[in-house]
Design a protein around this motif. Structure first.
Motif, PDB file in Angstrom:
ATOM      1  N   ASP A 131      -9.565  10.255   0.876  1.00  0.00           N
ATOM      2  CA  ASP A 131      -9.584   8.844   0.474  1.00  0.00           C
ATOM      3  C   ASP A 131     -11.007   8.324   0.295  1.00  0.00           C
ATOM      4  O   ASP A 131     -11.496   8.183  -0.824  1.00  0.00           O
ATOM      5  CB  ASP A 131      -8.799   7.988   1.482  1.00  0.00           C
ATOM      6  N   VAL A 134     -13.756   9.572  -2.333  1.00  0.00           N
ATOM      7  CA  VAL A 134     -13.621   9.431  -3.787  1.00  0.00           C
ATOM      8  C   VAL A 134     -13.519   7.954  -4.147  1.00  0.00           C
ATOM      9  O   VAL A 134     -12.677   7.239  -3.595  1.00  0.00           O
ATOM     10  CB  VAL A 134     -12.359  10.161  -4.300  1.00  0.00           C
ATOM     11  N   LYS A 137     -15.882   2.989  -2.760  1.00  0.00           N
ATOM     12  CA  LYS A 137     -15.733   1.740  -2.012  1.00  0.00           C
ATOM     13  C   LYS A 137     -16.570   1.838  -0.750  1.00  0.00           C
ATOM     14  O   LYS A 137     -16.388   2.770   0.051  1.00  0.00           O
ATOM     15  CB  LYS A 137     -14.266   1.498  -1.636  1.00  0.00           C
ATOM     16  N   LYS A 221      -6.496  10.912  -7.004  1.00  0.00           N
ATOM     17  CA  LYS A 221      -7.275   9.698  -6.741  1.00  0.00           C
ATOM     18  C   LYS A 221      -8.381   9.541  -7.795  1.00  0.00           C
ATOM     19  O   LYS A 221      -8.628   8.430  -8.270  1.00  0.00           O
ATOM     20  CB  LYS A 221      -7.864   9.704  -5.323  1.00  0.00           C
ATOM     21  N   GLU A 231     -10.874  -1.733  -9.514  1.00  0.00           N
ATOM     22  CA  GLU A 231      -9.578  -2.217  -9.016  1.00  0.00           C
ATOM     23  C   GLU A 231      -9.151  -3.537  -9.657  1.00  0.00           C
ATOM     24  O   GLU A 231      -8.886  -4.529  -8.988  1.00  0.00           O
ATOM     25  CB  GLU A 231      -9.600  -2.349  -7.482  1.00  0.00           C
ATOM     26  N   ARG A 235      -5.676   0.765  -9.698  1.00  0.00           N
ATOM     27  CA  ARG A 235      -6.277   1.285  -8.464  1.00  0.00           C
ATOM     28  C   ARG A 235      -5.621   0.669  -7.229  1.00  0.00           C
ATOM     29  O   ARG A 235      -5.623   1.278  -6.155  1.00  0.00           O
ATOM     30  CB  ARG A 235      -7.797   1.058  -8.448  1.00  0.00           C
ATOM     31  N   LEU A 238      -3.419   2.550  -4.827  1.00  0.00           N
ATOM     32  CA  LEU A 238      -3.958   3.343  -3.709  1.00  0.00           C
ATOM     33  C   LEU A 238      -3.931   2.573  -2.399  1.00  0.00           C
ATOM     34  O   LEU A 238      -4.125   3.154  -1.330  1.00  0.00           O
ATOM     35  CB  LEU A 238      -5.399   3.766  -4.019  1.00  0.00           C
ATOM     36  N   ASN A 239      -3.705   1.272  -2.474  1.00  0.00           N
ATOM     37  CA  ASN A 239      -3.670   0.460  -1.252  1.00  0.00           C
ATOM     38  C   ASN A 239      -2.307   0.488  -0.576  1.00  0.00           C
ATOM     39  O   ASN A 239      -2.119  -0.169   0.456  1.00  0.00           O
ATOM     40  CB  ASN A 239      -4.067  -0.992  -1.561  1.00  0.00           C
ATOM     41  N   HIS A 242      -2.151   0.658   3.097  1.00  0.00           N
ATOM     42  CA  HIS A 242      -3.456   0.265   3.647  1.00  0.00           C
ATOM     43  C   HIS A 242      -3.492  -1.229   3.964  1.00  0.00           C
ATOM     44  O   HIS A 242      -3.976  -1.648   5.009  1.00  0.00           O
ATOM     45  CB  HIS A 242      -4.579   0.571   2.656  1.00  0.00           C
TER      46      HIS A 242
HETATM   47  N1  GLY Z   1      -8.816   3.351  -0.353  1.00  0.00           N
HETATM   48  C1  GLY Z   1      -8.294   2.809  -1.550  1.00  0.00           C
HETATM   49  C2  GLY Z   1      -9.232   2.947  -2.710  1.00  0.00           C
HETATM   50  O1  GLY Z   1     -10.176   3.694  -2.653  1.00  0.00           O
HETATM   51  O2  GLY Z   1      -9.044   2.299  -3.699  1.00  0.00           O
END
Ligand code: GLY
Length: 256
Positions: A131, A134, A137, A221, A231, A235, A238-239, A242
């Motif tokens: 995570d 890549v 963030k 990813k 984002e 994107r 991917l949350n 989270h």
């Molecule tokens: N951890 C979520 C992202 O990298 O967008």
């Protein structure tokens, strides 16, 4: 070695995945004689700092407290203080050796020092390898919420050595497996089926299964990040999981 290439608005980098990656010449080749600081934490330093230091004897080291509760502006300031103390300029490189917390703080320190210097990720947890390593963030938490202050700042290289996973506590390892399952759920039914077939081998940390799972997760990813680096849309997929867990972390003061 397996590689995943990530292209972004300012360039590209490779995620190098496999056993023994840190024993190779990747770091030496990437950094040469440039000023460098290895940033790590009290848990990771005893296991892996020696090997990195052998590859980069000239590098400074900074050992930070471990855990999400330390992911603060104050801790990042200690990185900037070291850089200031040593008169490091734009040619300096930061190396993040540790899990997601170290990667996020080191990346953020790199994003801001002299308005942006290079950094290299050396993720040592499964979660960080699939995570945080890549997508660029970076940032810190505030009492008001997780990751509220930060920057998109891509690393120049990522070295994911699967040897570092063999000693990872079970709970930490399973956190990474959960992230891998999430990646499959949002993007790749075939990979999800592979995970079901190989669940026991993954649980036992069979090296070939672990490398394949990391490689495929990073590929997925990377594709999402390359399509939507900032984002604005996809994107956010991917949350999954989270956002909910970040709220729990926030209300427990980042201690749980
Ligand atoms: N951890 C979520 C992202 O990298 O967008």
């Amino acid at each position: 070695m397996n590689r995943v290439n990530v292209r972004h608005r300012n360039g590209e980098y490779d995620v190098v995945i496999g056993a023994g990656v840190l024993a190779g010449d990747h770091l030496r080749n990437a950094i040469g004689t440039r000023p460098a600081v290895i940033v790590t934490d009290v848990n990771v330093a005893p296991a892996w700092l020696g090997q990195l230091h052998a590859a980069l004897p000239h590098a400074e080291t900074l050992i930070l407290p471990a855990g999400e509760a330390a992911k603060t502006l104050e801790t990042v300031e200690s990185i900037w203080s070291l850089l200031a103390d040593r008169n490091f300029g734009r040619d300096a490189v930061l190396i993040a050796l540790g899990g997601g917390v170290i990667g996020d703080m080191t990346g953020f320190a790199a994003a801001c020092w002299m308005r942006g210097i290079d950094f290299i990720q050396v993720p040592t947890t499964l979660l960080a390898q699939v995570d945080a390593s890549v997508g660029g963030k970076t940032g810190v938490d505030l009492p008001a919420g997780k990751n509220l202050v930060g920057a998109f700042h891509q690393p120049v290289a990522v070295l994911a050595d699967t040897d570092t996973l063999q000693t990872l506590p079970e709970r930490e390892y399973l956190a990474g497996i959960a992230e891998i399952v999430k990646v499959a759920l949002i993007a790749d039914e075939e990979f999800l089926a592979w995970l079901e077939t190989n669940a026991v081998r993954l649980r036992e940390r069979a090296p070939d299964a672990v490398v394949h799972a990391i490689h495929r997760s990073c590929e997925i990813k990377a594709a999402i990040v390359m399509a939507d680096e900032r984002e604005r849309g996809q994107r956010a997929l991917l949350n999954l999981g989270h956002t909910f867990a970040h709220a729990l972390e926030s209300i427990t003061g980042y201690e749980r």
